[in-house]
Design a protein around this motif. Structure first.
Motif, PDB file in Angstrom:
ATOM      1  N   VAL A   1       0.795  -1.243   0.005  1.00  0.00           N
ATOM      2  CA  VAL A   1       0.064  -0.029  -0.070  1.00  0.00           C
ATOM      3  C   VAL A   1       0.972   1.307   0.027  1.00  0.00           C
ATOM      4  O   VAL A   1       1.783   1.628   1.027  1.00  0.00           O
ATOM      5  CB  VAL A   1      -0.880   0.241   1.085  1.00  0.00           C
ATOM      6  CG1 VAL A   1      -1.782   1.242   1.140  1.00  0.00           C
ATOM      7  CG2 VAL A   1      -1.696  -1.142   1.260  1.00  0.00           C
ATOM      8  N   LEU A   2       0.627   2.071  -1.066  1.00  0.00           N
ATOM      9  CA  LEU A   2       1.405   3.311  -1.162  1.00  0.00           C
ATOM     10  C   LEU A   2       0.791   4.499  -0.915  1.00  0.00           C
ATOM     11  O   LEU A   2      -0.528   4.321  -1.109  1.00  0.00           O
ATOM     12  CB  LEU A   2       2.113   3.497  -2.556  1.00  0.00           C
ATOM     13  CG  LEU A   2       3.024   2.505  -2.869  1.00  0.00           C
ATOM     14  CD1 LEU A   2       3.530   2.488  -4.511  1.00  0.00           C
ATOM     15  CD2 LEU A   2       4.310   2.183  -2.230  1.00  0.00           C
ATOM     16  N   PRO A   3       1.401   5.525  -0.516  1.00  0.00           N
ATOM     17  CA  PRO A   3       0.446   6.712  -0.506  1.00  0.00           C
ATOM     18  C   PRO A   3      -0.182   7.459  -1.820  1.00  0.00           C
ATOM     19  O   PRO A   3      -1.349   7.942  -1.813  1.00  0.00           O
ATOM     20  CB  PRO A   3       1.277   7.886   0.153  1.00  0.00           C
ATOM     21  CG  PRO A   3       2.758   7.389   0.011  1.00  0.00           C
ATOM     22  CD  PRO A   3       2.578   5.953  -0.157  1.00  0.00           C
TER      23      PRO A   3
ATOM     24  N   VAL B   1       0.222  -4.343  -5.957  1.00  0.00           N
ATOM     25  CA  VAL B   1       0.328  -2.747  -5.476  1.00  0.00           C
ATOM     26  C   VAL B   1      -0.749  -1.937  -5.488  1.00  0.00           C
ATOM     27  O   VAL B   1      -1.101  -1.965  -6.620  1.00  0.00           O
ATOM     28  CB  VAL B   1       1.477  -2.092  -6.201  1.00  0.00           C
ATOM     29  CG1 VAL B   1       1.881  -0.619  -5.639  1.00  0.00           C
ATOM     30  CG2 VAL B   1       2.790  -3.024  -5.917  1.00  0.00           C
ATOM     31  N   THR B   2      -1.056  -1.154  -4.669  1.00  0.00           N
ATOM     32  CA  THR B   2      -2.264  -0.304  -4.749  1.00  0.00           C
ATOM     33  C   THR B   2      -1.695   0.959  -3.970  1.00  0.00           C
ATOM     34  O   THR B   2      -0.850   1.000  -3.351  1.00  0.00           O
ATOM     35  CB  THR B   2      -3.298  -0.970  -4.244  1.00  0.00           C
ATOM     36  OG1 THR B   2      -4.646  -0.434  -4.241  1.00  0.00           O
ATOM     37  CG2 THR B   2      -3.222  -1.104  -2.704  1.00  0.00           C
TER      38      THR B   2
ATOM     39  N   ILE C   1       2.643  -2.089   4.287  1.00  0.00           N
ATOM     40  CA  ILE C   1       2.383  -0.243   4.147  1.00  0.00           C
ATOM     41  C   ILE C   1       3.495   0.542   4.229  1.00  0.00           C
ATOM     42  O   ILE C   1       4.337   0.271   5.213  1.00  0.00           O
ATOM     43  CB  ILE C   1       1.340  -0.126   5.324  1.00  0.00           C
ATOM     44  CG1 ILE C   1       0.289  -1.091   5.197  1.00  0.00           C
ATOM     45  CG2 ILE C   1       0.662   1.459   5.097  1.00  0.00           C
ATOM     46  CD1 ILE C   1      -0.781  -0.998   6.375  1.00  0.00           C
ATOM     47  N   SER C   2       3.762   1.646   3.325  1.00  0.00           N
ATOM     48  CA  SER C   2       4.691   2.277   3.403  1.00  0.00           C
ATOM     49  C   SER C   2       4.390   3.393   4.589  1.00  0.00           C
ATOM     50  O   SER C   2       3.371   3.683   4.982  1.00  0.00           O
ATOM     51  CB  SER C   2       5.111   3.221   2.117  1.00  0.00           C
ATOM     52  OG  SER C   2       3.956   4.126   2.132  1.00  0.00           O
ATOM     53  N   GLU C   3       5.434   3.907   5.180  1.00  0.00           N
ATOM     54  CA  GLU C   3       5.405   4.709   6.252  1.00  0.00           C
ATOM     55  C   GLU C   3       4.187   5.969   6.050  1.00  0.00           C
ATOM     56  O   GLU C   3       3.585   6.406   7.055  1.00  0.00           O
ATOM     57  CB  GLU C   3       6.813   5.363   6.671  1.00  0.00           C
ATOM     58  CG  GLU C   3       6.851   5.648   8.253  1.00  0.00           C
ATOM     59  CD  GLU C   3       8.069   6.214   8.401  1.00  0.00           C
ATOM     60  OE1 GLU C   3       8.366   6.321   9.786  1.00  0.00           O
ATOM     61  OE2 GLU C   3       9.118   5.904   7.893  1.00  0.00           O
TER      62      GLU C   3
ATOM     63  N   LYS D   1       0.029   7.295   7.387  1.00  0.00           N
ATOM     64  CA  LYS D   1      -0.574   8.633   7.559  1.00  0.00           C
ATOM     65  C   LYS D   1      -1.808   8.784   6.568  1.00  0.00           C
ATOM     66  O   LYS D   1      -2.878   9.444   7.219  1.00  0.00           O
ATOM     67  CB  LYS D   1       0.351   9.539   7.498  1.00  0.00           C
ATOM     68  CG  LYS D   1       1.595   9.447   8.314  1.00  0.00           C
ATOM     69  CD  LYS D   1       2.648  10.698   8.105  1.00  0.00           C
ATOM     70  CE  LYS D   1       3.913  10.625   8.722  1.00  0.00           C
ATOM     71  NZ  LYS D   1       5.061  11.387   8.476  1.00  0.00           N
ATOM     72  N   ARG D   2      -1.688   8.519   5.488  1.00  0.00           N
ATOM     73  CA  ARG D   2      -2.775   8.678   4.234  1.00  0.00           C
ATOM     74  C   ARG D   2      -3.977   7.744   4.720  1.00  0.00           C
ATOM     75  O   ARG D   2      -5.313   8.362   4.758  1.00  0.00           O
ATOM     76  CB  ARG D   2      -2.283   8.185   3.146  1.00  0.00           C
ATOM     77  CG  ARG D   2      -3.276   8.690   1.912  1.00  0.00           C
ATOM     78  CD  ARG D   2      -3.505  10.005   1.789  1.00  0.00           C
ATOM     79  NE  ARG D   2      -2.234  10.774   1.852  1.00  0.00           N
ATOM     80  CZ  ARG D   2      -1.752  10.969   0.423  1.00  0.00           C
ATOM     81  NH1 ARG D   2      -2.301  10.485  -0.548  1.00  0.00           N
ATOM     82  NH2 ARG D   2      -0.610  11.583   0.371  1.00  0.00           N
ATOM     83  N   LEU D   3      -3.828   6.500   5.320  1.00  0.00           N
ATOM     84  CA  LEU D   3      -4.863   5.858   5.799  1.00  0.00           C
ATOM     85  C   LEU D   3      -5.788   6.414   6.807  1.00  0.00           C
ATOM     86  O   LEU D   3      -7.055   6.482   6.888  1.00  0.00           O
ATOM     87  CB  LEU D   3      -4.546   4.346   6.310  1.00  0.00           C
ATOM     88  CG  LEU D   3      -4.203   3.510   4.926  1.00  0.00           C
ATOM     89  CD1 LEU D   3      -3.475   2.025   5.538  1.00  0.00           C
ATOM     90  CD2 LEU D   3      -5.497   3.166   4.082  1.00  0.00           C
TER      91      LEU D   3
END
Length: 208
Positions: free
Chosen positions: A156-158, A176-177, A195-197, A201-203
């Motif tokens: 999961v990317l921002p 990848v999403t 999950i990227s760092e 935050k975006r989630l």
């Protein structure tokens, strides 16, 4: 819930990120998950199935045999469903399988899916990284470093990163999403969630 942040190389950064309890720590709602997955799968269906019925068959309308006395079913023409090549009775017709689902139910379903992954300790938070060019072996290196090669994984990317998406596309079990495009089906289908760092935050912003 605190999770250690790891580097692209798989090494521990020494930092930890706190996963919000109102997202990753809720009591999962199985019915919401069921509805969201059902909608996702229904939306994937093309609904283009079609078979010809009696009125659509191009055959002679000559009466095949007399109406009575044959001991078999009456038949008006070769279009009759009782003959090979005849029309199909109540055959499938093109239709749209999609249906509406409230946003709050979908949000609850996604939170529930994330909560399940958190409970099972199948979430890895990775430090934000970039790939200079699309290379499958570079993305595979990340999975190997995280000991996830051969397992179904969802990164999961921002935001959309074209190089990372293209690098993962040839790997059967890797997907990848982005935080905004993440869906319940993909989260549950994956064995492990990466999950990227920044995506954490975006989630939190999306599901506050």
């Amino acid at each position: 819930m605190e999770v250690s942040v790891v580097k692209y190389s798989g090494e521990d950064t020494g930092r930890k990120v706190t996963l919000a309890n109102n997202i990753f720590g809720i009591e999962p709602n199985d019915h919401a998950i069921y509805l969201d997955v059902k909608q996702y799968l229904a939306n994937q269906r093309q609904g283009t199935h079609k078979s010809k019925e009696k009125a659509e068959i191009a055959k002679s309308t000559r009466k095949i045999k007399k109406q009575k006395g044959t001991g078999t079913a009456r038949a008006g023409s070769a279009k009759s469903p009782i003959f090979r090549g005849g029309g199909r009775v109540f055959g499938p017709r093109p239709r749209n399988y999609s249906f509406k689902l409230n946003k709050k139910v979908k949000e609850l379903a996604r939170k529930s899916a994330l909560a399940y992954k958190a409970t099972e300790s199948n979430i890895a938070v990775v430090e934000s990284f970039n790939l200079e060019s699309p290379k499958t072996k570079e993305y595979l290196k990340l999975l190997v470093n995280l000991s996830l090669d051969g397992k179904k994984s969802l990164l999961v990317l921002p935001d959309v990163d074209k190089n990372i998406v293209l690098s993962s596309r040839n790997l059967k079990n890797a997907k990848v999403t982005t935080a905004a495009q993440m869906n319940t089906y993909d989260v549950l289908h994956a064995d492990n969630l990466i999950i990227s760092e920044e995506a954490v935050k975006r989630l939190e912003e999306l599901y506050h």
